[in-house]
Design an enzyme around this catalytic site. Structure first.
Site: not given
Length: 217
Positions: A15-18, A33
């Site tokens: 989950t490359g994520t914010t 996100d």
């Protein structure tokens, strides 16, 4: 203010994520996100819900390996529920965060996932905790994490203020997610937000095309 950046550039589905959590006057908002990726380039899903309910008024959000995060949150939910039954009362937010901390610390050589835990309890009201990759636990009024957090540290520092109203906090969280999703190539999809107060839990989902825009995309 101390902040923790959770690196999600790892192998496998991640989950490359914010992710973020923010306290306001009477409650807390946790958000993320919804994009999952493989290797930081291939988008494997646009609709992952990264906000996991571990008890009635306690949620966590995840950054890093999706498989690791799901395994940890599944174990945490079991332990937190068992603890609540033993105590015959709802768990404290700090107790839930401590369960995640212990799981992360005891498996730090294998895990590639970090967490934010947020919730409300009768003892301390709204709270936010960051659980780092190695098991470090930090209590903060707000925190941001994931690959997209790189782009919004300045916004968060400039715009956050203590004792915001619910509406102000929702706008702050929505703007922060929109800014990160507009710049970070592995953050995207929709914005998931959960508002947690003494009265209960409110889920808010904002489609990507309804998010505020601050620049040409």
């Amino acid at each position: 203010m101390e902040r923790h950046f959770m690196d999600s550039q790892i192998k496998g589905v991640s989950t490359g994520t914010t992710i973020l959590a923010v306290t306001f006057n009477g409650g807390v908002i946790i958000g993320s996100d919804s994009r999952a990726s493989i290797g930081g380039s291939y988008v494997s899903s646009k609709t992952i819900n990264k906000l996991i309910q571990v008890h009635d008024r306690i949620f966590c959000c995840i950054a890093g390996s999706l498989a690791d995060a799901q395994a940890v949150t599944k174990a945490a939910k079991f332990q937190i529920s068992f603890h609540s039954i033993q105590m015959e009362s709802p768990p404290l937010v700090k107790a839930a965060a401590s369960v995640l901390k212990e799981l992360c610390y005891n498996n730090k050589e294998e895990l590639q996932a970090g967490f934010i835990t947020a919730g409300w309890d009768r003892k301390k009201g709204p709270q936010v905790y960051t659980v780092a990759l190695g098991g470090m636990l930090l209590s903060q009024p707000f925190t941001i994490g994931g690959s997209g957090s790189t782009y919004i540290y300045g916004y968060a520092d400039a715009k956050y203020k203590p004792d915001m109203s619910k509406e102000e906090c929702l706008q702050f969280a929505t703007n922060a997610l929109a800014l990160a999703m507009g710049r970070d190539n592995v953050s995207g999809g929709v914005a998931h937000l959960v508002v947690i107060t003494e009265e209960g839990v409110e889920h808010v989902v904002i489609p990507g095309d309804k998010l505020p825009k601050f620049h040409d995309e």
